[in-house]
Design a protein around this motif. Sequence first.
Motif: not given
Length: 482
Positions: A454-482
């Motif tokens: 997933i590559t999205s803004n902070m809100q979109g990333n958080s929503e999709i990551m939460q949804g994937c975690k609930e659905a047991n879908i392995p997912a990796f989102g955007t980081l803000w630690d470059f």
Amino acid sequence: MSTATLTDHVENGTTHFIPSAPPAGDNSKGHEKPSSLAVALPNLKPNKPPPAKRTVSRWIRWQLWFNTYRKFFTVIMIANVIAIVLATTGHWPYARKYTGAMVLGNLLFAVLMRNELFGRLLYLVINTLFAKWTPLWFRLGCTSVVQHLGGIHSACATSGLLWLIYKVTQTFIDHSSNPAAILVIGVITNLFILIVAVSAIPWIRNNFHNIFERHHRFAGWLGLMFTWVFVMITDSFDTELQKWDLTASRVVRDQQFWFVIGMTACILFPWFTVRKVPVDIELPSPKVAILRFERGMQQGLLSRVSRSAIMEYHAFGIISEGKHAKYHYLICGVQGDFTKSLVNDPPRTIWTRQLKFAGVSNTSALYTRGIRVCTGTGLGAALSTCIQSPNWYLIWIGSDQEKTFGPTISGLIHRHMGPERLCLWDSKRRGGRPDVMKLVKEAYVAWNAEVVFITSNMQGNSEIMQGCKEANIPAFGTLWDF
């Protein structure tokens, strides 16, 4: 624009088609195949009004918050704090005697984790040795480790600062045995390393990127210089004989000297790859600038560019058709001073590091099939993976996509990707956002995917990551630690 943000707010929508069936017999993940995989998804309608924000359990939020980054940070910090306590109480004489080695060993690892060459080599080894044949849990673990190397960087840098404070404190306690020069240089070195650490606090880094970069870089260079001086004078002074020994043999026999050599090499090497290169800039809309450079690239890389040789570098995902392509591209969302200057005063040349650094997408080679979800200019970090591998399915959510991003990007998409592995949702044409998680879940099953990036803004990333975690879908989102 902050290097921490690869996306902007040109999005808030998504797009549509969905995957054809995987090849016969390709059911390595054990998904139950839908009865009709060859058909497109149902004609999803945007929700009006948008659905209420879903309630996510605390356990899900905790798992996402306490990610591999924070696990690395916690373990390393606890180990170092325990070591400092043992050294202080006299239960670990080695650390008390060789405190400088503890300082520099931590700082060397901190610098190494952010070195482009080390990162590229690490990704290369993992992708070469473990792609596709190893168990899925192991490959997911590899991706998580390389994505969150920043946790080791932050923990080792903080621990190095704590050891340095401890060393200087011990030096002051034994001030009668140490010359004033060592005390003064120790304090100055502490000061610069402290500035580097404070400037990297996430709130400062994300909200005041230029301040972060200037202090982190220039205070870091000065800190390195004073570390050299501190090591040289402490190694050259014999506290037992109370005299200076300036012979080279004494210095090179000390492990601290070689730690500093390693740190210096890691910091300087990427700067030797900085070049001023020609660039063509396409401005399809006031919201986006497309930068075109010569030579092709492998997928999953990011590029740092600047209008100055040493100041204000910004990271963007690289789009390329492959290593042998004529060009590669960057999508720059017009937000900050740097990206606005690309529109108002387009340069003919720009500074960049020729050694590109790898992002999480580079590990897409580990998986047999995957889903790449992105919003707005996040396409820049996602598109190469889908262009260069027929096993990746793209979901791109954006507003007025063709007009905003122009014919170059549209051409790359439609030249290399058929509708069977492409989902484009134009929120302006469709009148709003779709149910993003519905798209992801159906694509994940129909495409027989192993993972979602997933590559999205902070809100979109958080929503999709939460949804994937609930659905047991392995997912990796955007980081803000470059």
